[in-house]
Write an enzyme that holds these catalytic residues in place. Structure first.
Site, PDB file in Angstrom:
ATOM      1  N   GLU A 163      -4.189  -8.683   9.726  1.00  0.00           N
ATOM      2  CA  GLU A 163      -4.578  -7.743  10.779  1.00  0.00           C
ATOM      3  C   GLU A 163      -5.901  -8.106  11.452  1.00  0.00           C
ATOM      4  O   GLU A 163      -6.126  -7.774  12.613  1.00  0.00           O
ATOM      5  CB  GLU A 163      -4.637  -6.321  10.208  1.00  0.00           C
ATOM      6  CG  GLU A 163      -3.242  -5.759   9.974  1.00  0.00           C
ATOM      7  CD  GLU A 163      -3.229  -4.487   9.148  1.00  0.00           C
ATOM      8  OE1 GLU A 163      -3.969  -4.422   8.161  1.00  0.00           O
ATOM      9  OE2 GLU A 163      -2.468  -3.583   9.494  1.00  0.00           O
ATOM     10  N   SER A 196      -7.352 -10.127  -0.921  1.00  0.00           N
ATOM     11  CA  SER A 196      -7.454  -9.924   0.528  1.00  0.00           C
ATOM     12  C   SER A 196      -6.757 -11.032   1.317  1.00  0.00           C
ATOM     13  O   SER A 196      -7.140 -12.201   1.264  1.00  0.00           O
ATOM     14  CB  SER A 196      -8.928  -9.861   0.943  1.00  0.00           C
ATOM     15  OG  SER A 196      -9.021 -10.048   2.340  1.00  0.00           O
ATOM     16  N   ARG A 197      -5.762 -10.631   2.092  1.00  0.00           N
ATOM     17  CA  ARG A 197      -5.012 -11.616   2.886  1.00  0.00           C
ATOM     18  C   ARG A 197      -5.850 -12.150   4.052  1.00  0.00           C
ATOM     19  O   ARG A 197      -5.688 -13.274   4.473  1.00  0.00           O
ATOM     20  CB  ARG A 197      -3.716 -11.002   3.408  1.00  0.00           C
ATOM     21  CG  ARG A 197      -3.943  -9.904   4.390  1.00  0.00           C
ATOM     22  CD  ARG A 197      -2.726  -9.143   4.714  1.00  0.00           C
ATOM     23  NE  ARG A 197      -2.395  -8.225   3.651  1.00  0.00           N
ATOM     24  CZ  ARG A 197      -1.532  -7.242   3.778  1.00  0.00           C
ATOM     25  NH1 ARG A 197      -0.879  -7.087   4.903  1.00  0.00           N
ATOM     26  NH2 ARG A 197      -1.278  -6.418   2.799  1.00  0.00           N
ATOM     27  N   ASN A 198      -6.766 -11.299   4.563  1.00  0.00           N
ATOM     28  CA  ASN A 198      -7.629 -11.757   5.661  1.00  0.00           C
ATOM     29  C   ASN A 198      -8.579 -12.838   5.154  1.00  0.00           C
ATOM     30  O   ASN A 198      -8.764 -13.864   5.790  1.00  0.00           O
ATOM     31  CB  ASN A 198      -8.403 -10.570   6.240  1.00  0.00           C
ATOM     32  CG  ASN A 198      -7.493  -9.630   6.993  1.00  0.00           C
ATOM     33  OD1 ASN A 198      -7.136  -9.897   8.135  1.00  0.00           O
ATOM     34  ND2 ASN A 198      -7.060  -8.555   6.351  1.00  0.00           N
ATOM     35  N   ALA A 210      -4.026  -2.192  -3.393  1.00  0.00           N
ATOM     36  CA  ALA A 210      -2.823  -1.596  -3.972  1.00  0.00           C
ATOM     37  C   ALA A 210      -2.603  -2.079  -5.404  1.00  0.00           C
ATOM     38  O   ALA A 210      -2.253  -1.291  -6.296  1.00  0.00           O
ATOM     39  CB  ALA A 210      -1.626  -1.976  -3.099  1.00  0.00           C
ATOM     40  N   TRP A 228       0.820  -1.207   0.000  1.00  0.00           N
ATOM     41  CA  TRP A 228       0.000   0.000   0.000  1.00  0.00           C
ATOM     42  C   TRP A 228       0.855   1.258   0.000  1.00  0.00           C
ATOM     43  O   TRP A 228       0.599   2.208  -0.729  1.00  0.00           O
ATOM     44  CB  TRP A 228      -0.972  -0.037   1.174  1.00  0.00           C
ATOM     45  CG  TRP A 228      -2.147   0.889   1.127  1.00  0.00           C
ATOM     46  CD1 TRP A 228      -2.728   1.476   2.196  1.00  0.00           C
ATOM     47  CD2 TRP A 228      -2.917   1.319  -0.016  1.00  0.00           C
ATOM     48  NE1 TRP A 228      -3.804   2.236   1.800  1.00  0.00           N
ATOM     49  CE2 TRP A 228      -3.939   2.157   0.445  1.00  0.00           C
ATOM     50  CE3 TRP A 228      -2.824   1.074  -1.390  1.00  0.00           C
ATOM     51  CZ2 TRP A 228      -4.867   2.777  -0.404  1.00  0.00           C
ATOM     52  CZ3 TRP A 228      -3.748   1.687  -2.246  1.00  0.00           C
ATOM     53  CH2 TRP A 228      -4.744   2.510  -1.756  1.00  0.00           C
ATOM     54  N   LYS A 273     -13.766  -4.730   9.249  1.00  0.00           N
ATOM     55  CA  LYS A 273     -14.061  -5.494   8.029  1.00  0.00           C
ATOM     56  C   LYS A 273     -13.064  -6.649   7.887  1.00  0.00           C
ATOM     57  O   LYS A 273     -13.380  -7.684   7.306  1.00  0.00           O
ATOM     58  CB  LYS A 273     -14.050  -4.591   6.789  1.00  0.00           C
ATOM     59  CG  LYS A 273     -12.765  -3.808   6.570  1.00  0.00           C
ATOM     60  CD  LYS A 273     -11.916  -4.323   5.473  1.00  0.00           C
ATOM     61  CE  LYS A 273     -10.508  -3.813   5.531  1.00  0.00           C
ATOM     62  NZ  LYS A 273      -9.713  -4.012   4.353  1.00  0.00           N
ATOM     63  N   SER A 324      -9.809  -0.340  -1.684  1.00  0.00           N
ATOM     64  CA  SER A 324      -8.644   0.117  -2.456  1.00  0.00           C
ATOM     65  C   SER A 324      -7.504  -0.881  -2.377  1.00  0.00           C
ATOM     66  O   SER A 324      -6.631  -0.754  -1.522  1.00  0.00           O
ATOM     67  CB  SER A 324      -8.176   1.467  -1.912  1.00  0.00           C
ATOM     68  OG  SER A 324      -8.034   1.405  -0.503  1.00  0.00           O
TER      69      SER A 324
END
Ligand SMILES: NC(=O)c1ccc[n+]([C@@H]2O[C@H](COP(=O)([O-])OP(=O)(O)OC[C@H]3O[C@@H](n4cnc5c(N)ncnc54)[C@H](O)[C@@H]3O)[C@@H](O)[C@H]2O)c1
Length: 336
Positions: A279, A252-254, A138, A12, A189, A136
């Site tokens: 996170e 999305s890593r989550n 990256a 990011w 989120k 958003s």
């Protein structure tokens, strides 16, 4: 032309540095690792974070805190949320009357502070603080794909100033005074995205995902409104907007970590496999604590916590969500 520093050369931070550079500003990208700075300077690429992207010739790289902090019109904090306080403390001696925007998302576990609150806590009167958030990725921003975000701050001048610096034909920026609503949406989120990934990993379909997104934003909104946020913010870019992108996207890593957990991995294994900071795992704990503090029921977030930290079986958690007491969807139903 503004003189801007971006702290954190991850996906990011690098994407925003490229964007600001393309907008004609003098941009310095700071990494806490000398070796990373040298590699960026040598290759003009951040191959592990944004493969195939050539970074602008004009971009300046440094690992010097003094260089990154001195004489800047704006400093953008783009280090992972867990590193925000430490980075801020390291920069503190050089921060005077400084405009700062954080783009990180997460709640500090022991203090339950949001990113902007951490910066205000560290810098006190020496900084005016804002946040940038919204759907958003990256990877899409560097390809100039249309992206719309919101910048929030209690200080309108900072909002307008930062909006002017970031905005271009592919990056649209709204402004808002509701920094708290923006940050709660952005942090929580990630917890719902873990749940959405688990649903995918368990082999469930679109119905389950849509249910998680809509009931998830309801939970996030209930908590955020109890904390003083505006419901409009939760229905906006940093609320439902970011939740949709994070629950649906392959970037999305989550969500990815959630998929692995749904497929049977334990939390740590899944985090190791994703090989990036997830996170949502940290925000899950903090969100549960905030729910308790404000007396708000957070059933999905509770179940995510039970799976992550109490070894609950994701399939059992789904069942326990489905078997909750019968309820009305509307909080004050009026049958007349
Ligand atoms: N990647 C995205 O598309 C995106 C979009 C919106 C918001 N965010 C948020 O931006 C923040 C950064 O995300 P990212 O995707 O760039 O992360 P990342 O994992 O790609 O990179 C993080 C970078 O931060 C630096 N870093 C790591 N530990 C550090 C420490 N202890 N001290 C100082 N610097 C450290 C390293 O240079 C590392 O490359 C996160 O809070 C994330 O939620 C990311």
């Amino acid at each position: 032309m503004a003189n801007i520093s971006v702290l954190g050369a991850g996906s990011w931070g690098t994407a925003l540095a490229v964007l600001l550079c393309k907008n004609g500003h003098k941009v310095t990208l700071w990494s806490y690792r000398n070796d990373q700075t040298e590699e960026l300077r040598r290759t003009h690429k951040n191959e592990s974070k944004l493969p195939g992207v050539l970074l602008p010739e004009k971009l300046i790289y440094t690992s010097s805190i003094e260089e990154a902090a001195t004489g800047k019109d704006l400093i953008v904090f783009a280090v992972p949320s867990k590193a925000t306080r430490k980075t801020a403390l390291n920069f503190k001696p050089f921060i005077h009357n400084q405009k700062i925007i954080t783009v990180a998302k997460g709640i500090e576990e022991d203090t339950l502070m949001l990113q902007g609150e951490i910066l205000e806590d560290v810098f006190k009167d020496e900084a005016t603080v804002g946040v940038l958030s919204g759907p958003s990725h990256a990877e899409e921003v560097v390809l100039l794909q249309p992206t719309v975000v919101v910048i929030g701050s209690k200080d309108r001048n900072l909002c307008v100033f930062a909006q002017e610096l970031f905005m271009n034909d592919s990056f649209r920026v709204y402004i808002s005074p509701d920094i708290r609503g923006i940050e709660i949406g952005g942090s929580l989120k990630n917890v719902i995205a873990l749940a959405a990934g688990m649903a995918d990993g368990l082999g469930f379909g679109d119905n389950a995902k849509a249910a998680l997104i809509t009931r998830g934003i309801k939970e996030i909104s209930n908590l955020a409104i109890a904390m003083g946020a505006s419901s409009e913010t939760l229905a906006g870019l940093s609320g439902i907007g970011d939740l949709i992108v994070t629950c649906e996207s392959r970037h999305s890593r989550n969500r990815r970590a959630g998929v692995l957990i749904g497929q049977g991995m334990k939390m740590q294994e899944a985090m190791d496999k994703v090989a990036m900071i997830v996170e949502g795992v940290y925000s899950a704990k903090a969100a549960k604590a905030l729910g308790e503090k404000y007396g708000i029921e957070l059933p999905i977030i509770e179940e995510v916590n039970r799976i992550l930290f109490c070894d609950a079986d994701p399939r059992e958690s789904v069942l326990s969500l489905m078997k909750r007491d019968k309820k009305s969807e509307i909080s004050a139903p009026d049958w007349d």
